[in-house]
Write a protein that holds these residues in place. Structure first.
Motif, mmCIF file in Angstrom:
data_model
loop_
_atom_site.group_PDB
_atom_site.id
_atom_site.type_symbol
_atom_site.label_atom_id
_atom_site.label_comp_id
_atom_site.label_asym_id
_atom_site.label_seq_id
_atom_site.Cartn_x
_atom_site.Cartn_y
_atom_site.Cartn_z
ATOM 1 N N SER A 205 0.833 -1.208 0.000
ATOM 2 C CA SER A 205 0.000 0.000 0.000
ATOM 3 C C SER A 205 0.862 1.250 0.000
ATOM 4 C CB SER A 205 -0.933 0.005 1.215
ATOM 5 O OG SER A 205 -1.857 -1.062 1.155
ATOM 6 N N LEU A 206 1.970 1.201 0.722
ATOM 7 C CA LEU A 206 2.901 2.331 0.726
ATOM 8 C C LEU A 206 3.557 2.501 -0.644
ATOM 9 C CD1 LEU A 206 4.595 1.820 4.218
ATOM 10 C CD2 LEU A 206 2.811 3.464 3.602
ATOM 11 N N THR A 209 0.981 3.915 -2.924
ATOM 12 C CA THR A 209 0.718 5.326 -2.597
ATOM 13 C C THR A 209 1.755 6.225 -3.251
ATOM 14 O OG1 THR A 209 -0.327 4.778 -0.484
ATOM 15 C CG2 THR A 209 0.579 7.008 -0.726
ATOM 16 N N GLN A 212 0.980 6.396 -6.870
ATOM 17 C CA GLN A 212 -0.171 7.241 -7.155
ATOM 18 C C GLN A 212 0.192 8.727 -7.120
ATOM 19 O OE1 GLN A 212 -3.963 6.414 -7.573
ATOM 20 N NE2 GLN A 212 -2.575 5.032 -8.629
ATOM 21 N N LYS A 246 -4.505 6.222 -12.305
ATOM 22 C CA LYS A 246 -5.116 6.817 -11.119
ATOM 23 C C LYS A 246 -6.635 6.653 -11.057
ATOM 24 C CE LYS A 246 -3.805 10.419 -9.136
ATOM 25 N NZ LYS A 246 -3.438 9.627 -7.931
ATOM 26 N N VAL A 366 -5.327 2.812 -0.430
ATOM 27 C CA VAL A 366 -4.201 3.551 -1.015
ATOM 28 C C VAL A 366 -4.589 5.005 -1.239
ATOM 29 C CG1 VAL A 366 -2.764 3.786 -3.078
ATOM 30 C CG2 VAL A 366 -3.108 1.533 -2.053
ATOM 31 N N LYS A 367 -5.785 5.244 -1.764
ATOM 32 C CA LYS A 367 -6.238 6.622 -1.985
ATOM 33 C C LYS A 367 -6.381 7.381 -0.663
ATOM 34 C CE LYS A 367 -8.644 5.815 -6.369
ATOM 35 N NZ LYS A 367 -7.818 6.758 -7.166
ATOM 36 N N ILE A 369 -4.493 6.906 1.990
ATOM 37 C CA ILE A 369 -3.138 7.291 2.411
ATOM 38 C C ILE A 369 -2.588 8.401 1.527
ATOM 39 C CG2 ILE A 369 -0.803 6.448 2.840
ATOM 40 C CD1 ILE A 369 -1.937 3.643 3.072
ATOM 41 N N GLU A 370 -2.903 8.329 0.246
ATOM 42 C CA GLU A 370 -2.408 9.326 -0.709
ATOM 43 C C GLU A 370 -2.980 10.709 -0.428
ATOM 44 O OE1 GLU A 370 -3.013 10.329 -5.483
ATOM 45 O OE2 GLU A 370 -4.288 8.879 -4.435
ATOM 46 N N SER A 371 -4.215 10.752 0.044
ATOM 47 C CA SER A 371 -4.955 12.013 0.140
ATOM 48 C C SER A 371 -4.260 13.088 0.980
ATOM 49 C CB SER A 371 -6.360 11.740 0.683
ATOM 50 O OG SER A 371 -7.159 12.896 0.599
ATOM 51 N N TRP A 373 -1.135 13.534 1.571
ATOM 52 C CA TRP A 373 0.067 13.951 0.835
ATOM 53 C C TRP A 373 -0.323 14.952 -0.249
ATOM 54 C CZ3 TRP A 373 4.114 9.777 -1.072
ATOM 55 C CH2 TRP A 373 5.193 10.417 -1.678
#
Length: 484
Positions: A205-206, A209, A212, A246, A366-367, A369-371, A373
């Motif tokens: 997942s990291l 991320t 992404q 994406k 994943v999204k 965690i990405e958010s 950032w």
């Protein structure tokens, strides 16, 4: 997103067969043609160079007259002292009709140059829209703008073009593309080899991320046509990076981002500062809501619930739902197909290990965690800066007032996708990001010469300024709300 026209062939007739007014017509004050008793020359003939008769001299207009044509149903704008009526063509504009409407009645010379790459081709599309030019006694920009600042900025751009600052380094972007592909492949290999246990799932997942986020930065570069010399390759690769990698609509993002660039932090033209009823930004919106006694949420706490709502939900909820809504209601079926390929690819690669439901959970984890950032990086340069109603500033002032930079380092450059150079990026959107640090001293010199504050700060301070700005806006709302 750039307002590019390069990929449509000027001889296709898509632009010129809509009955545009020909360039030999005279115009009344309302922009409608006046019959002059002479034979008409069709726009199609003129655009193909088969004019049967010489064109009349162009009509002369004052700024006072041009500024009257600033409605959706009546749009004129000025580029290099030439006056264009874009009313009938705005809905065909590849950058979206909104960006033309945002500049109706104004000088658009610098924004036009900033957002387009191949001017020779673009000018073919402008030709049938030409209705006149500024009268000789009129200044090249509206009278309230600093002609010297505009002149110095245009000279700076010519200098940067001579320095090849708008030419991309293919190795730089190849490495960034490779980074995304390697991360995606490595994530799948990890699951294939080690299985889908919790530790493996967290680790991949990291990896996903990072992929992404870096895909976001690459599609952003491609949307601004700053990688390939051919626009069609930028467009194609942007679809791959944005929609296939994406799962978001490319057209939705481009139309939204174009408006952000041409009218940064301007109410209500910049969609990035429209948070609906959830957050109040700047100084004007909080006071307006407060005086109208609007309290959808306790805005006094918005800087606190930003951590709970704004940071984690921007990507998985807000952007995804808005992208889906726009794709279907605007019938962007090509985008629907490419976004579908994003989910199909994940079901094929991760479905055998997680199942359909588990794969969907992985995607949105994943999204999630990405958010934070993406949210912090995209908001740090604009939310703390000036927001206002339309003031019709010159291009340079608009970007300097509403944008700030973050200090450079190898980590900051990578972590932010070079959006730590937002000032340079907003002044020169089509410039490859690896050149921003080279032009920064010249931009700072221009700002110092004209008394414009060039704001640059450390990364963590920039993140903190988002919260401080939200808290300040909340206090303004509270004061106005409790006024008797």
């Amino acid at each position: 997103m750039t307002m590019t026209l390069e990929d449509k062939h000027p001889g296709s007739g898509s632009l010129v067969e809509e009955g545009h007014q020909n360039m030999g017509e005279k115009y009344q004050a309302n922009g409608k043609p006046v019959a002059n008793g002479r034979g008409e020359v069709s726009v199609k003939q003129e655009s193909n160079g088969r004019c049967a008769m010489p064109r009349e001299s162009l009509n002369m207009y004052s700024w006072q007259e041009i500024q009257k044509h600033n409605q959706k149903t009546d749009q004129w704008l000025v580029i290099n002292r030439k006056v264009y009526n874009v009313t009938g063509w705005a809905h065909k504009h590849p950058g979206g009709n909104q960006v033309l409407n945002h500049y109706a009645g104004e000088d658009a010379t610098d924004v036009f140059r900033a957002m387009h790459v191949n001017l020779d081709i673009v000018k073919l599309y402008l030709k049938p829209l030409l209705i006149g030019e500024l009268a000789p006694e009129e200044p090249s920009q509206e009278k309230h703008k600093s002609s010297q600042l505009v002149k110095d900025f245009q000279e700076l751009r010519r200098t940067l073009e001579a320095m090849n600052m708008f030419s991309a380094n293919p190795v730089f972007f190849l490495l960034h593309f490779a980074q995304v592909f390697i991360l995606e492949t490595l994530a799948w290999l990890m699951v294939w080899y080690f299985g889908s246990g919790w530790l493996v799932t967290i680790f991949i997942s990291l990896l996903l991320t990072i992929s992404q986020v870096q895909s976001s930065y690459l599609q952003h570069d491609l949307g601004h046509l700053s990688i390939f010399t051919k626009s069609k390759w930028n467009h194609l690769m942007q679809i791959i990076m944005m929609s296939h990698f994406k799962g978001l609509s490319t057209k939705w993002w481009n139309y939204r981002h174009s408006q952000h660039h041409v009218k940064t932090n301007i109410y209500p033209k910049d969609p990035d500062i429209d948070m609906g009823a959830l957050f109040l930004l700047g100084e004007l919106q909080p006071v307006k809501f407060g005086k109208m006694k609007i309290k959808y949420i306790n805005y006094e706490k918005q800087h606190l619930y930003f951590y709970i709502v704004g940071l984690p939900l921007l990507m998985p909820i807000y952007f995804n739902l808005e992208s889906i809504y726009v794709m279907f209601f605007q019938s962007y079926w090509m985008d629907v197909a490419w976004v579908s390929s994003f989910y199909i690819r994940h079901f094929i690669t991760f479905g055998p290990f997680y199942g359909i439901f588990g794969t969907i959970l992985l995607i949105y984890f994943v999204k999630l965690i990405e958010s934070p950032w993406i949210t912090l990086v995209t908001q740090m340069s604009h939310i703390p800066m000036k927001m206002s109603n339309e003031q019709n500033w010159d291009w340079v002032s608009t970007q300097i007032f509403t944008t700030c930079n973050v200090e450079q380092s190898l980590f900051n450059d990578w972590f932010t996708g070079h959006l730590n150079f937002q000032i340079e990026h907003h002044l020169f959107p089509t410039m490859p990001r690896h050149n921003f640090h080279k032009v920064q001293p010249l931009v700072r010199s221009l700002c110092a010469q004209h008394g414009l504050q060039y704001v640059k700060k450390p990364l963590l301070e920039a993140f903190g300024d988002i919260i401080r700005a939200l808290k300040k806006s909340a206090a303004l709302w509270m004061d106005a709300y409790h006024e008797t």
